[in-house]
Scaffold this active site. Structure first.
Site, PDB file in Angstrom:
ATOM      1  N   GLU A  47      20.263 -19.219  -4.682  1.00 13.89           N
ATOM      2  CA  GLU A  47      19.325 -20.562  -4.200  1.00 13.89           C
ATOM      3  C   GLU A  47      17.914 -20.252  -4.338  1.00 13.89           C
ATOM      4  OE1 GLU A  47      23.455 -21.506  -3.216  1.00 13.89           O
ATOM      5  OE2 GLU A  47      22.171 -20.493  -2.086  1.00 13.89           O
ATOM      6  N   THR A  48      16.991 -21.240  -4.628  1.00 12.31           N
ATOM      7  CA  THR A  48      15.825 -21.376  -4.428  1.00 12.31           C
ATOM      8  C   THR A  48      15.435 -22.775  -3.888  1.00 12.31           C
ATOM      9  OG1 THR A  48      15.114 -20.041  -6.320  1.00 12.31           O
ATOM     10  CG2 THR A  48      13.555 -21.463  -5.495  1.00 12.31           C
TER      11      THR A  48
END
Length: 296
Positions: A47-48
């Site tokens: 994830e970002t």
């Protein structure tokens, strides 16, 4: 040319190159959704996150979370890690933060050392525990590359559960099964096609008991995460579900994940019964790794 500052960190660990990697853009104003998704795919992490002003000024920030292929309503290590980054930059009231996410408001407790430096954080899942249908043992075992005998059903069958918009299939397995598990992409695809309750998504959270703790592994190949070293949004429904089975009023449970990947992670969970249902928290340490700028 537009420039956007980012930092990366390791979450649910006290050492660099352990835990789960995360990229955070502390000021994402001006980025559109397609650019956020493209940046998340470029980083190629599980994830970002992208930080925006809150809709409600009583809250700290709005946080959008993207995996490699889609936006997520809630995720554990991105929430913990983003809170840690913001706290280190002076956001919040010193004791905690309130993050607006698609699944709801995520309340954060900051962990500080004796000198007051932020070492980690604990987040409350934005929704009470929700228990979905049981899943067929043989199909779920195949997804993990295991024989059905490796799935322990004495306490529960493979069970769909969630508390923030990312339902996981919780699967107790034998010690040998946990060590031998390998995701089978074809089996994941067949299982999703055969089980409408999954809504086209499938993540497996395997666990076994290890004394007073749990050992866990998480597979989500349909989102590009072959294996995840630390999954807070799977740890909270597991903590809540185990409390549901036990009949107790509250519990604390540590989970070790990422061992097989060489990225050991410690997720510290709590769960308690409330008038609104079972609510869970997960917390851990954070360590900075990189910082830089993206040019668009």
């Amino acid at each position: 040319m537009r420039r956007y500052r980012f930092v990366t960190l390791d979450v649910f660990t006290d050492r660099r190159f352990g835990g789960n990697q995360l990229a955070v853009f502390p000021d994402a104003r001006g980025l559109d959704e397609a650019e956020m998704q493209a940046l998340a795919a470029e980083f190629n992490l599980s994830e970002t996150t992208f930080v925006l002003p809150p809709a409600d000024p009583a809250n700290t920030a709005r946080v959008r979370i993207f995996n490699r292929v889609a936006e997520m309503p809630f995720a554990g290590h991105p929430s913990v890690g983003t809170a840690w980054v913001l706290a280190r930059e002076g956001w919040g009231d010193g004791a905690g933060l309130r993050l607006e996410e698609m699944a709801g408001l995520v309340e954060v407790e900051l962990w500080r050392d004796a000198a007051g430096a932020v070492q980690g954080a604990a987040i409350a899942a934005p929704q009470p525990l929700s228990i979905g249908p049981a899943m067929p043992v043989a199909a779920i075992a195949a997804c993990a590359g295991l024989e059905p005998a490796a799935v322990v059903t004495a306490h529960h069958p493979p069970q769909l559960a969630g508390d923030g918009g990312n339902p996981r299939v919780l699967v107790e397995v034998t010690a040998d099964g946990l060590a031998a598990a390998r995701p089978d992409l074809g089996a994941f695809q067949r299982c999703v096609a055969a089980q409408p309750a999954l809504g086209g998504k499938l993540s497996l959270y395997l666990y076994r008991r290890d004394g007073e703790r749990l050992r866990t592994r998480m597979f989500s190949p349909l989102t590009g995460t072959w294996e995840d070293p630390a999954t807070g949004s799977a740890a909270t429904p597991l903590a809540g579900f185990l409390l549901h089975l036990s009949g107790a009023e509250s519990a604390s449970l540590d989970m070790l994940q990422g061992i097989e990947m060489g990225r050991p992670s410690l997720l510290r969970t709590t769960a308690r019964r409330t008038a609104a249902g079972i609510r869970a928290t997960v917390g851990g340490g954070c360590v900075p790794v990189l910082r830089g700028e993206a040019e668009l």
